[in-house]
Design a protein around this motif. Sequence first.
Motif, PDB file in Angstrom:
ATOM      1  N   THR A 285       0.838  -1.193   0.000  1.00 51.60           N
ATOM      2  CA  THR A 285       0.000   0.000   0.000  1.00 51.60           C
ATOM      3  C   THR A 285       0.873   1.243   0.000  1.00 51.60           C
ATOM      4  N   ALA A 286       0.257   2.368  -0.287  1.00 48.77           N
ATOM      5  CA  ALA A 286       1.005   3.618  -0.408  1.00 48.77           C
ATOM      6  C   ALA A 286       1.719   3.969   0.895  1.00 48.77           C
ATOM      7  N   ILE A 287       2.970   4.376   0.782  1.00 51.83           N
ATOM      8  CA  ILE A 287       3.734   4.792   1.964  1.00 51.83           C
ATOM      9  C   ILE A 287       4.236   6.229   1.796  1.00 51.83           C
ATOM     10  N   TRP A 288       3.586   6.958   0.900  1.00 51.06           N
ATOM     11  CA  TRP A 288       3.814   8.393   0.749  1.00 51.06           C
ATOM     12  C   TRP A 288       5.239   8.760   0.351  1.00 51.06           C
ATOM     13  N   GLU A 289       5.765   8.064  -0.634  1.00 49.47           N
ATOM     14  CA  GLU A 289       7.075   8.438  -1.148  1.00 49.47           C
ATOM     15  C   GLU A 289       6.922   9.689  -2.011  1.00 49.47           C
ATOM     16  N   SER A 290       7.660  10.730  -1.706  1.00 51.65           N
ATOM     17  CA  SER A 290       7.485  12.014  -2.389  1.00 51.65           C
ATOM     18  C   SER A 290       8.626  12.349  -3.339  1.00 51.65           C
ATOM     19  N   ASP A 291       9.590  11.451  -3.453  1.00 48.18           N
ATOM     20  CA  ASP A 291      10.769  11.724  -4.267  1.00 48.18           C
ATOM     21  C   ASP A 291      10.537  11.437  -5.748  1.00 48.18           C
ATOM     22  N   ARG A 292       9.406  10.877  -6.110  1.00 48.44           N
ATOM     23  CA  ARG A 292       9.239  10.331  -7.452  1.00 48.44           C
ATOM     24  C   ARG A 292       8.452  11.240  -8.389  1.00 48.44           C
ATOM     25  N   HIS A 293       8.372  12.508  -8.051  1.00 55.18           N
ATOM     26  CA  HIS A 293       7.755  13.497  -8.925  1.00 55.18           C
ATOM     27  C   HIS A 293       8.516  14.813  -8.777  1.00 55.18           C
ATOM     28  N   ILE A 294       8.281  15.743  -9.708  1.00 49.27           N
ATOM     29  CA  ILE A 294       9.004  17.022  -9.645  1.00 49.27           C
ATOM     30  C   ILE A 294       8.135  18.153  -9.110  1.00 49.27           C
TER      31      ILE A 294
END
Length: 451
Positions: free
Chosen positions: A185-194
């Motif tokens: 499930t989603a773990i809120w990774e924020s590095d994968r967008h600009i």
Amino acid sequence: GLVNTYLEKSLSYTLEYKTTKDGTYQLLDTAHTNVPQSDRADDYNLAKNITIPAGSTYYYKLNITFNNLADINQEADRTAILSTKFNLGEAIVESPSLYTLKKLKLTVKDGNPDFATTATTDETEDGLYSLQDDYGTSYYYRGAVENNYVKFGGFFWRIIRINGDGSLRMIYDGTQAWPNANGATAIWESDRHIHIKPWNANYNDAKYVGWMFGGDDGTASTKQNIDGTETSETEKGKAATYNQTDSDLKELWVDPWYKTNIEDKSLSKYIGDEIFCNDRSTAPSGSTWWTSENTTYKGFGVNTTAYGGAYRVFDSGGNVKTPEPTFVCPEKNDAFTVSDTTKGNGSLMYPIGLITVDEIVTAGSGSYGKNNQYYYLYKKSRYFFWSFSPNNYIGNSANLFKINVSGGLHNANANDGSSAVAPVINIAPQYAKTMVGEGSMTSPYQIPGVD
């Protein structure tokens, strides 16, 4: 033919090549170590295999060395003859995309997947699927892929497909190599967008599904396309699909990101000018793709409209169907390029865009509304991700396709401020085929000497 009357080992040779004029020579695998002996003009193969992609120019250098042979009297070489002429023999034409595929140590598989089904395993582990695009045959990855990682410009990317011209189309995936979620499930990774930004602040006109559109932001469109009768830019700007004004996402966020992270780092030479398809095609006049459409007035103003991407995902009643993806852009006006005006529209400032609905489907999303937390496009993020593909205009809202938080194909209003941006670029063919690495997280593909 070759005439060589020198002693057997007096003359040795190497053959080198490079793929660009300012590139570095690389050794070819030769058929012999020494120049073959012959007292009459005969044909000999100097190299075991020379492959030049169609439309490409390669540079070759033949080095012949006269050897000092220890304990052998070479007096006869004083009057020896070496005479020859060269040709490439019979050409076997190989497509640029197939050449790049082989250079990346990949193979091809036959058939087509079931696009209605989510791809939860690596369906291309034993070979990439193929589909025609605007340049030829394109080879695409599908499912929980683990060999499509690229490191470029200090970022990690995932290859979507090999374009028909041999370039690599890839989507941004962060400053580190992320593994596939494998159903997590989603773990809120924020590095994968600009960025997390709306497509456009205004959304109450069909023109706002465009990466660019006609007229000023905030003015209504009164027709779908220019028709050749216009005598000024103002008149042309009344057409929804006239590529005159940037969407907010393009002007304020995506183009500046490219300038800072690609152009200003002197990486632009590695980027190709391949098409980004913002498909605004509609049903021909007199017909509809949705029963709620008007047969004549579509694609501008506040007229209910289904666009090409919707036609390939939904039936005429707006019900979900088995997707019918295509990599061929239906309209040249929607084929966004920078300088290519043969296949594209030449309207871009920078060669950067987003993934299309068709590429999301071929990657393994399944039918509209299904979730997939296994395939490589699922980013374990709290945000939706924009696609480049218009869905429809209905209910005073311009809508585009997106990838939702569970990896599924979904819809977003153009003014949705909770959608993230994962840009797409293309590595030019001449550099795509030079990449080294295995495409894995720990050994991603890279252009030699470029981080």
